[in-house]
Structures are given as structure tokens and as C-alpha cells.
Design a protein around this motif. Structure first.
Motif, PDB file in Angstrom:
ATOM      1  N   THR A  47       0.836  -1.186   0.000  1.00 34.11           N
ATOM      2  CA  THR A  47       0.000   0.000   0.000  1.00 34.11           C
ATOM      3  C   THR A  47       0.878   1.245   0.000  1.00 34.11           C
ATOM      4  N   ASP A  79       0.710   5.406   0.365  1.00 32.14           N
ATOM      5  CA  ASP A  79      -0.133   6.508   0.834  1.00 32.14           C
ATOM      6  C   ASP A  79       0.494   7.828   0.401  1.00 32.14           C
ATOM      7  N   ASP A 135      -3.419   5.069  -1.751  1.00 32.86           N
ATOM      8  CA  ASP A 135      -4.368   5.965  -1.101  1.00 32.86           C
ATOM      9  C   ASP A 135      -3.890   7.383  -1.346  1.00 32.86           C
ATOM     10  N   GLU A 159      -4.682  11.426  -0.296  1.00 34.27           N
ATOM     11  CA  GLU A 159      -5.454  12.318   0.553  1.00 34.27           C
ATOM     12  C   GLU A 159      -5.034  13.756   0.342  1.00 34.27           C
ATOM     13  N   ASP A 203       0.391   2.932   5.960  1.00 28.58           N
ATOM     14  CA  ASP A 203       0.605   2.109   4.780  1.00 28.58           C
ATOM     15  C   ASP A 203       2.050   1.616   4.754  1.00 28.58           C
ATOM     16  N   ASN A 258     -10.217   4.555  -3.550  1.00 24.56           N
ATOM     17  CA  ASN A 258      -9.201   3.950  -2.693  1.00 24.56           C
ATOM     18  C   ASN A 258      -9.794   3.413  -1.398  1.00 24.56           C
ATOM     19  N   ARG A 279      -8.996   1.464   4.757  1.00 19.77           N
ATOM     20  CA  ARG A 279      -8.711   0.075   4.395  1.00 19.77           C
ATOM     21  C   ARG A 279      -9.787  -0.870   4.949  1.00 19.77           C
ATOM     22  N   ASP A 281     -14.871   9.117   3.052  1.00 20.19           N
ATOM     23  CA  ASP A 281     -13.512   9.065   2.534  1.00 20.19           C
ATOM     24  C   ASP A 281     -13.480   9.350   1.041  1.00 20.19           C
TER      25      ASP A 281
END
Lengths: 428, 297, 320
Positions: free
Chosen positions: A44, A46, A72, A74, A94, B85, B241, B251
Motif C-alpha cells: 500500500t 499513501d 491511497d 489524501e 501504509d 481507494n 482500508r 472518505d
């Protein structure tokens, strides 16, 4: 309640069955997805914003069967806050975490939470990087907690069509000569504004202007011994004042950077310039593909400067540190960084990449075929680093909010500046 | 609440009583109520409209007011790990598991405690029940900070255990059950079971539980709804997750650099759908439960 | 259930042991039955609440393994923290803007539903529909509708010639937008509660009023509303407890929800959002301070609930 209770119960059973069926269906979907990679490793990653890695993940997955990569993404502040929280609670991080320059000092101070990349052969990569970039991610105990991705050397992205309408030159070098300093830049803005009226503004967002100016200041928020000097540093105040002047002169569209309205602004063409670290090119291309060819890039006023740039780190919480470290090395390899630069715009921080012919000769058709490689790489090679501190990123967020308060007429510049200093004090 | 033999005469009598008491609704009343209904439904309809177009359509002027043909496509994108995600399938499963477990636990434990408070004699009964009432007023949610520390200590962060555990009991449930057992199950029935040699557990199982099935169903539905819809606490202890549905859609809405409203509102729509179905089937009971609870409360 | 004969046999056979078991059952099992509630509540409700009080007296921080006892320092800081008072003001502002119209409207709707109505169930279900919608969905749907450039609300306003409102940016405008969200979700629910209470008003009262020649509206004012006072008190208190804990709608109203500051000038940051900001919303992680905010919030809710109770009861006693 009377005789209809059997009917009600039948309906209750029906509803429960419906929910159960939906649940089962969801289980099946989830179950089959899980079964597919039971023996595989999922790494993963991030990040915040767009790192331009999606094609690279596919390449890596193709070359390493059994590895799946999930990203991911953000918001800038939320990403780093969550990272700090996940590290402190020992759960939720992550495998690979992106860390921006504004926060690198904070995280480099907690090497216990990151894999020391020297264990995976990072030491031999040191020569690729400018010393300052390398050192920013080295902890006091010598651990290398992250490898550099990009730098944010600066230019000015501008709309040639709007400049032409305003009777301004559209040639980058002429413009560069017209605005050697930021106040000259605002003077050009006044000319622009006089011609264009008030709907289309010269500048997109005060915070973008401010961040670029701050990116050229050294020291900015911290002095060499780690003290917060935001309140007393004339360079910070100068950047603030200049931003306030842009607002007062009516040259600022006042859109909150990276907000929905800002995105829309690109599409509608409601501003003519954006202070442009290399990574900003990616945002512009992503936001307004239809404006292809209408943009160009000129030298930044004030000369040089850096805004942004990041690192990739492997968290100690990773179950697969070796694989994660290998992926970090792949993503920061010269070939990958070149790919990202050409396709997204984020400029590599590695000297061999910056000097490579591929970068030096790279022209971006979206930006009127400007020699973006040469412009950004040469200014990156000359970069002098800023002294960083642990709460740099928080200050940046506080400054953006402070500028927005003025832009939205919620506070006077003075009141907003005072509140900014208060925020700085409470964050540090 | 016994069944009255429904003859034409009683119906006439009932209608006359109603007529005396209630004026029949005039056109203005209907107009106003229809307006209220429209306002109630519109935002949900709007989410369907946005969710059934492409994101580009969100920026159309004038706005599109009729659903488009992209709903299934957008819903499919929700479950596509490449497009979002968060693990949306897992979110649905998590929400279903959390809500079911919490509902079962709340109904069962509330009935059990309600039974004890309503029908059994023990020292401290009044005091303990008063304590239950007191907890109704205290906003327990505000123990967030230590609860978080507690969960960290248990190693339950990022696990749905952390979401379920604090919600397994409900003071409101105990209160509701106590009231309805006290008023709904005759003492004679319990006495008879006792004479038959039933111990308290068997009384609970064979007499109380069957007697409170309707109110248990209402408590269950309300608990399920509230748990399914809960946000702050799951948001604090879970991550993208391993989310619940609410955490997942928040999210999707907040992390994307450019908000994709067709996707976000498709997520909202899917998250509402299970409850909407239950509501359409059992709405009458839910309304009955709320109104009954209102009188008792 | 066992038949009378078998139980008689069992009783005869059981003798002392059975009697003893029965006594134990009667004495002990009630406690067993209430234990699950108190055990779970103790661990996850009561203990955290008390522990909050303790933490609020320390400088506990997520990043710092060692915390020190600082006495009332956090509270002293809080009293002089303008952001806290700003949050208090916002919370009360939004509460007021949402609760007063909401409950008034709910009364009217209940009154109209309390008539001989075709499609009665349909109307009741339709007004309750928003209650089924989660807070997150409400927040996200309305945030989109209140968007500046392409929001439906601004489009409607534009149709009647009102200039686009920047809902999120302004203080009052953001409060209004958030109040609308709260109202939308809760008005129908409160209407049904009022409706239930209206239906339990004794018919004689209406008959008496009818003899007086009271018309429908006067009936509403002179019979229904006074009789509803206890229910109104109940709904006001429930909405106080809920309203002062407002979080989800304003949190998700902010573009990309950064840390819960509630806008660049904190124009709609509520108390719980401020708590969250100090707790996990920024890299400060000031747990001690957040705990102090939590306790002040409990205090505010208690105080304000009491004030509301007194005010509403006062009106009742003033009524003839």
C-alpha cells in the motif's frame, strides 16, 4: 396492535431476508476479491495529491508477479496528520508513505517509526541527490528514512490567450524581464487588470502567490538553531505584505487553492497566472485538458526558489519492508522519475535526471511547447535549500487560511496576520 | 390493545368519533403536506440524479433534473479498487456485521435487563434503574478521547471490534424494554409459569420474549438504523482500508483531489438503499414504534 | 410449557434442593440479567467519562509517551481560548437556527397530519424518510446542493434573480446551510412525536373547545399546543443534546474536510469539531486539552438543557 401481527411479522421476515441477501452478495464480492490474491502481497502506498505513479505501479506489478499495489491519496494536511496519528498509535500506516518537505523534519525526528533504508542499499544512491535533499530525510542517528522524489523549482504558468487579450507580451523571456521582482509582477498585473476588467483576474489564489514567495526565502519559518521565527522574520512579513497588496489591488481571484472552485476556475479560465512549481503542471493539465496549448511558462520573479517536493518512506508497520523498500527504489529510480516528469510534471530531484538529455530537451506541448525541462531543471540545480522545522507544513496551512480570510473579506489583513501568528504559536 | 371484532357498526361508530374530533383535510392541507413530502424526497432524488450521470453533468447549466443512464456504471466504479481507494464491498460487509451484531446484542441485553427491572425483585433495583436513566442523559460520546486510548490499549484500532464493543448495550433500550414489559406482560402469566416450575431464565425465554416481540422488532430496527448510520466514532477508530459504509463514503468524498460527485452520491445512494428498503417494507411499524416510544417517553 | 401434573411431580421429587435452587435463582439471577448492561456500560461508558476528567488535568499528547499532571491548566487555557468561544458561538447559533424553525414546522406538520387524511401512511412515511438517511449522506448531498458555482440551491436562487451565495464562506450563510441539513433530517421525526402526543389528548378537551366555537386554528393554539408542552420540552431537550454535539454535517461541509477547522475563519466550527481538531484533526494531538473541551461540553449541555427546561416550563405555567 391487533390482528395484523402475522402480516407484520411476514414483512419483518421479508425485510430481514432482503438485508441478509444483500449482505451475502457483498460477502461474495469481497470474498472472491480476497481469494484472488490470497498468496499475493499487497503493497500500500499513501500519497497526497497526484504523484503520477499509476502507470509505474502497473509496470512494477507486471515485472513482479504476486505483488499488487494499492494507492491511497489524501489532502495535503489530512495526509500528514493521519500519518502522524498512525505512527503514534502503531497501526494504520501504509507500507509506503509519502512525506512532503514541510513535514519531513517532523518525521525524520522519529526514526524508530520508519525502516532505515540503508538496510536495503539506499546508501549507494546518495550520490544521485543534491546533498541538501538527501540530508533532509536523514535522522539524527544517521538513519535514512526516505528517498527524495521531486523538487518544486518555480516558474510562472500563464495563459497566453488572456495575456494577448490584455495587450501583454506572450513570450516567456520578455515576460521574465518584465517581472524581475514580485512587485514588478504585480505591476504587470495592474496593466492586465486595467484591460480585462474584474471578472478575469491576474492571479488565481493569494496562498499560491505567498507560498512561492516564501519558497524563495531563507530562513523562512525556522532559523538555523530550530527556533520558530515566523513572527520576527521580515522575509515572512514581506511575503505576506506582497500578497495583501495583490488582494488590495484587485489582482487576486481569491480562490482557495486546490478547492473545487479553483479547479473550476481552470476550466472557465477565470485567472491568467499560477505560480508554478514543476508539480503544478500536473494539476493544470489534469484540471483543464481543453486549455492545451493556451499555457506557457515564464521565469519566476525573485529568481530560484522551491515550493514542495517530497520523499517516500517505508513505515515500520509494514509487513513487507523488503518489498516496500524495493518499490520505493523503483519509484525513485531515474527512469521512473523521468517518466513522472514527462507525463505528470513533477520534477525529479536527482542530479543525473536533471542533467539528462531527456529532461533538458523536454518540451511540453500543453504549455505551448515551452522548454519546461530546461527551465525547471536548471533552476532546480541552482536551488539553495531552506532551513526546515517540524511544523513547517502546519504553518503553511495556517498561512493559507489566513490569506483566505482576507480574500473572503472576513478579516482585515492586520487581524488575520495576528491570528496567523497565534496559530503558529499554538501549532509549535 | 386487544383485537376488537370489526363489525360494520363499530366501524361506523369509530368514523363518527373521528369526524367529531378530526376535521377532514382541506385542499390547503394537502397542498402543504405535498410540499413537505416533496422537500423530504427531493434531496434523495437529487442524489439519484447526480449518481446516474457522469461527473461532467454535475457542471451542466441548467442542471439536469432527470436521472441519466450511468447509475450502474457509477455503482460499479464504487467497487472498483482502481477507481476509489476504499474497499467498498468490505465497507458494506463491515456495516452489515456491525449493525447486526449490535442490534442483536442491544435487543437481547435490553430485554434481559428490562425483564429484571420490570418483573423481578432484588435489592438495589430502584437505584440501579435510576442509574440507567441517568446514563440516558449523559452524552457518552464525549468519552471519545479515553475510549480511543482504551482501544489503542486493546489493540482494536482499525478493527470493527472497536466500533461494536461500546455499542453493545443501550440505556434507551433498557428503558424501553422495562416500560413495555412492565405494561405489556401480565404478572399472572409469569406467575402461572412460575407455578409450572419455570425458573427466571425460562420465564424470560418462554413468556417475556414472545410477549415483547413487536417492541423488540422496533428497538431492533431503530438500533440497526442508528448503527448503520453512525459516523464519528467509526471515523475515529477505522480507516479507509477497513471502513464502515459511512466512513467509506466520507472518505471517497474528502480524499479525492477533485470531488467526483457522481461517484460520491452513488456511494450515498447505495449506503441509503438497504435502510430505504427496510423502511419501505416496515415503515408503518417504525412509525408506530417512534410514536409509541414518544408517548411512553 | 410443562403441564401442571408434571410440575407437581417435579416439585414433589425436588424437595429441598429445588427450593434452594429457586431461592438462588430469585436472589442471584436478577443481578446476572442486568450485569451485561452495567459491565459494558462501565467499561466503555462510565470509565471513559471519568478517565476524561483525569486526562483533562494532564498534558497528555499522542506523540509523547509521558504525560504530566498540570491541574486545571487546560481549563485555564480554554477559558481564554477565543477559538473555543468561537466554536461555542457557532454551535449555539446553528442550534438556534435549526431548532426553532424545525420544532415550529414540526408542530404545524403534525397538526395537519392529525386530520382525516387520504393516504395517511404515505404522508407519515414520507415525512420520516429523511430520518433514514445517514448524517454522512445528508451532509454530502446537501454540500453538493449548496455548492457555489453548480449547486442546485444557487441555481434556484438564480431563477428568482438572487445572486449566487457563497454558502460555505460566510458565517451566517454557512450556519443557514447547516441548519437546513439538520432541519431536513429531523423535522419529520419530531412531527411524528408531536402527532403521537396530539392523538393522546383527551377528546373532551376538543369537544369543550368546539362548544366554545373554537375554530381549527384556535383549537391548535388553545388546546393542542398547551397539552403538548411536556412533549415539546422533551423534543427541545433531545435537540439540545443532539445539537450541541453537532459534528458530521459541518465536518463534511468543509471542502475536503481538513482537520475540522470549519472554514478558513472557523466560521462554522462547532465544539465537537474543535475537540476533534485538538484530538486527531491536526498534528498537535493535544489529548489533555481535548478532554477538557469534552468536559466543558458536558457542562454546557447540562446547563443549557436545564435553561431550556426552565424556559419552556415557564411558558407552560404562564399559559392560562
Amino acid at each position: 396492535m391487533n390482528g395484523s401481527s402475522t402480516g407484520r411479522q411476514r414483512r419483518l421476515v421479508a425485510a430481514v431476508l432482503a438485508v441478509a441477501a444483500a449482505t451475502t452478495a457483498a460477502w461474495l464480492v469481497a470474498g472472491s476479491a480476497a481469494a484472488a490474491h490470497r498468496d499475493a502481497i499487497t503493497l500500500t502506498v499513501d500519497v497526497f495529491g497526484d504523484f503520477g505513479y499509476h502507470d509505474l505501479y502497473k509496470q512494477y506489478e507486471a515485472a513482479h508477479p504476486g505483488i499488487t499495489i494499492k494507492e491511497d491519496s489524501e489532502d495535503y494536511a489530512a495526509h500528514h496528520t493521519a500519518l502522524a496519528q498512525h505512527l503514534a498509535t502503531g497501526a494504520g500506516a501504509d507500507d509506503i508513505e509519502a512525506i512532503e518537505v514541510g513535514y519531513i523534519a517532523q518525521f525524520a525526528a522519529q526514526p524508530q517509526n520508519f525502516v532505515d533504508l540503508r538496510q536495503y542499499g539506499a546508501a549507494e544512491l546518495k550520490s544521485r541527490y543534491p546533498a541538501w535533499k538527501w540530508d533532509q530525510a536523514v535522522a539524527r542517528n544517521g538513519a535514512v528514512i526516505g528517498l527524495g522524489t521531486d523538487v518544486g523549482s518555480l516558474g510562472i504558468c500563464y495563459r497566453t490567450d488572456l495575456f494577448r487579450k490584455a495587450g501583454l507580451p506572450t513570450d516567456p523571456s520578455t515576460l521574465g524581464k518584465m517581472w524581475p521582482t514580485w512587485s514588478k509582477f504585480l505591476a504587470v498585473g495592474r496593466t492586465f487588470q486595467k484591460k480585462m476588467g474584474s471578472r478575469i483576474k491576474f492571479i488565481d489564489s493569494g496562498s499560491n502567490l505567498y507560498n512561492a514567495i516564501i519558497g524563495q526565502a531563507n530562513p523562512a519559518y525556522y532559523d538555523a538553531s530550530g527556533n520558530v521565527i515566523a513572527a520576527g522574520n521580515p522575509k515572512v512579513k514581506a511575503a505576506w505584505n506582497l500578497t495583501m497588496r495583490a488582494i488590495a489591488l484587485g489582482e487576486d481571484k481569491g480562490l482557495a487553492a486546490f478547492s473545487n472552485d479553483w479547479n473550476t476556475g481552470f476550466k472557465k479560465g477565470t485567472f491568467a497566472t499560477v505560480t508554478c512549481p514543476a508539480w503544478m503542471m500536473g494539476y493544470i493539465q489534469g484540471q483543464a485538458p481543453a486549455t492545451k496549448g493556451k499555457w506557457n511558462i515564464a521565469p519566476v520573479p525573485g529568481g530560484g526558489g522551491n515550493w514542495g517536493g517530497s520523499f517516500l518512506a517505508v513505515s515500520k508497520q509494514s509487513q513487507h519492508p523488503a518489498e516496500a523498500a524495493d518499490l520505493v527504489k523503483f519509484l525513485t529510480s531515474p527512469a521512473s522519475e523521468l517518466y513522472v516528469f514527462q507525463h505528470t510534471g513533477n520534477l525529479s530531484s536527482e542530479i543525473p535526471v536533471l542533467k539528462s538529455k531527456a529532461v533538458q530537451s523536454f518540451r511540453n506541448p500543453f504549455f505551448s511547447n515551452a522548454p519546461v525541462g530546461k527551465i525547471f531543471a536548471n533552476s532546480a540545480l541552482k536551488l539553495k535549500p531552506q532551513i526546515l522545522g517540524p511544523h513547517q507544513g502546519d504553518f503553511q496551512t495556517a498561512a493559507s487560511n489566513a490569506i483566505q480570510r482576507v480574500e473572503q473579506h472576513k478579516q482585515s489583513p492586520d487581524a488575520s496576520w495576528k491570528q496567523f501568528l497565534k496559530d503558529v504559536a499554538s501549532a509549535s | 390493545m386487544t383485537a376488537i371484532p370489526y363489525t360494520a357498526a363499530t366501524r361506523r361508530r369509530a368514523r363518527r368519533a373521528l369526524a367529531r374530533r378530526f376535521e377532514s383535510a382541506g385542499p390547503l392541507t394537502y397542498l402543504f403536506l405535498i410540499l413537505v413530502v416533496a422537500v423530504s424526497i427531493f434531496p434523495l432524488y437529487w442524489s439519484l440524479v447526480v449518481a446516474s450521470h457522469t461527473n461532467a453533468a454535475v457542471y451542466a447549466y441548467p442542471p439536469k433534473l432527470l436521472p441519466g443512464g450511468n447509475l450502474l456504471h457509477n455503482i460499479r466504479r464504487l467497487f472498483d479498487a482502481g477507481a476509489v481507494n476504499v474497499d467498498f464491498a468490505k465497507a458494506l460487509v463491515n456495516s452489515a456485521v456491525v449493525s447486526s451484531v449490535v442490534t442483536a446484542a442491544v435487543v437481547f441485553f435490553s430485554a434481559l435487563a428490562g425483564f429484571a427491572f420490570a418483573k423481578l425483585d432484588f435489592r438495589g433495583r430502584k437505584l440501579l434503574f435510576l442509574l440507567v436513566l441517568a446514563t440516558l442523559i449523559v452524552p457518552v460520546q464525549l468519552g471519545l478521547v479515553p475510549l480511543y486510548i482504551e482501544m489503542k490499549h486493546f489493540g482494536w484500532l482499525n478493527s470493527i471490534k472497536a466500533v461494536m464493543a461500546p455499542n453493545l448495550v443501550s440505556a434507551f433500550g433498557v428503558f424501553l424494554m422495562r416500560q413495555s414489559i412492565a405494561g405489556g406482560v401480565p404478572d399472572e402469566l409469569i406467575g402461572a409459569a412460575r407455578v409450572d416450575g419455570c425458573n427466571t431464565w425460562r420465564v424470560f425465554w418462554h413468556v417475556i420474549l414472545p410477549g415483547i416481540r413487536p417492541i423488540a422488532a422496533v428497538l431492533g430496527l431503530l438500533t440497526f438504523m442508528n448503527t448503520w448510520n453512525d459516523f464519528l466514532w467509526p471515523y475515529i477508530v477505522l480507516n479507509a482500508r477497513n471502513p464502515t459504509v459511512q466512513v467509506a463514503i466520507s472518505d471517497i468524498a474528502t480524499v479525492a483531489y477533485v470531488p467526483d460527485y457522481s461517484l460520491i452520491l452513488a456511494g450515498c445512494f447505495v449506503s441509503i438503499l438497504p435502510l430505504l428498503l427496510v423502511f419501505l417494507v416496515l415503515g408503518k411499524q417504525i412509525i408506530g414504534g417512534i410514536m409509541q416510544g414518544a408517548i411512553k417517553g | 410449557m410443562t403441564s401442571a401434573t408434571t410440575s407437581a411431580v417435579a416439585a414433589a421429587r425436588g424437595g429441598r434442593a429445588t427450593r434452594w435452587l429457586r431461592r438462588v435463582d430469585a436472589k442471584v439471577s436478577p443481578y446476572l440479567y442486568v450485569t451485561p448492561f452495567f459491565a459494558v456500560f462501565g467499561v466503555f461508558g462510565l470509565f471513559p467519562l471519568g478517565y476524561t476528567a483525569y486526562i483533562s488535568l494532564t498534558d497528555r499528547n499522542l506523540l509523547d509517551p509521558v504525560s504530566r499532571f498540570v491541574g486545571l491548566h487546560n481549563y485555564a487555557l480554554l477559558i481564554h481560548d477565543s477559538y473555543f468561544w468561537n466554536a461555542v458561538e457557532n454551535t449555539f447559533g446553528i442550534w438556534f437556527l435549526s431548532t426553532v424553525p424545525q420544532l415550529s414546522l414540526a408542530l404545524v406538520i403534525a397538526h395537519l397530519l392529525n386530520t382525516r387524511l387520504r393516504a395517511r401512511t404515505f404522508f407519515r412515511m414520507a415525512v420520516l424518510l429523511p430520518q433514514v438517511t445517514s448524517l454522512v449522506a445528508v451532509a454530502l448531498i446537501f454540500t453538493q446542493m449548496f455548492g457555489h458555482d453548480y449547486g442546485f440551491v444557487n441555481y434556484l436562487l438564480g431563477q428568482v434573480g438572487i445572486h449566487k451565495v457563497y454558502w460555505e464562506a460566510g458565517r451566517l450563510s454557512s450556519w443557514i446551510a447547516l441548519s437546513v441539513m439538520v432541519m431536513w433530517r429531523w423535522t419529520g421525526y419530531n412531527a411524528l412525536i408531536y402527532l403521537a402526543a396530539m392523538q393522546s389528548i383527551p377528546e373532551e378537551l376538543y369537544e369543550a373547545a368546539a362548544v366554545d366555537g373554537a375554530r381549527r386554528w384556535r383549537q391548535f393554539v388553545h388546546v393542542t399546543v398547551p397539552m403538548l408542552r411536556p412533549t415539546i420540552i422533551f423534543t427541545v431537550i433531545v435537540s439540545t443534546i443532539g445539537g450541541l454535539q453537532l459534528f458530521t454535517e459541518p465536518y463534511l461541509f468543509q471542502p475536503r474536510a481538513s482537520g475540522g477547522t470549519g472554514g478558513s475563519a472557523r466560521q462554522y466550527q462547532t465544539i465537537v469539531m474543535y475537540l476533534y481538531e485538538k484530538f486527531l484533526g491536526s498534528t498537535q494531538f493535544k489529548f489533555g486539552y481535548a478532554a477538557a473541551i469534552a468536559w466543558c461540553l458536558v457542562l454546557l449541555i447540562a446547563l443549557f438543557g436545564l435553561v431550556n427546561y426552565l424556559v419552556v416550563s415557564r411558558i407552560r405555567s404562564a399559559e392560562p
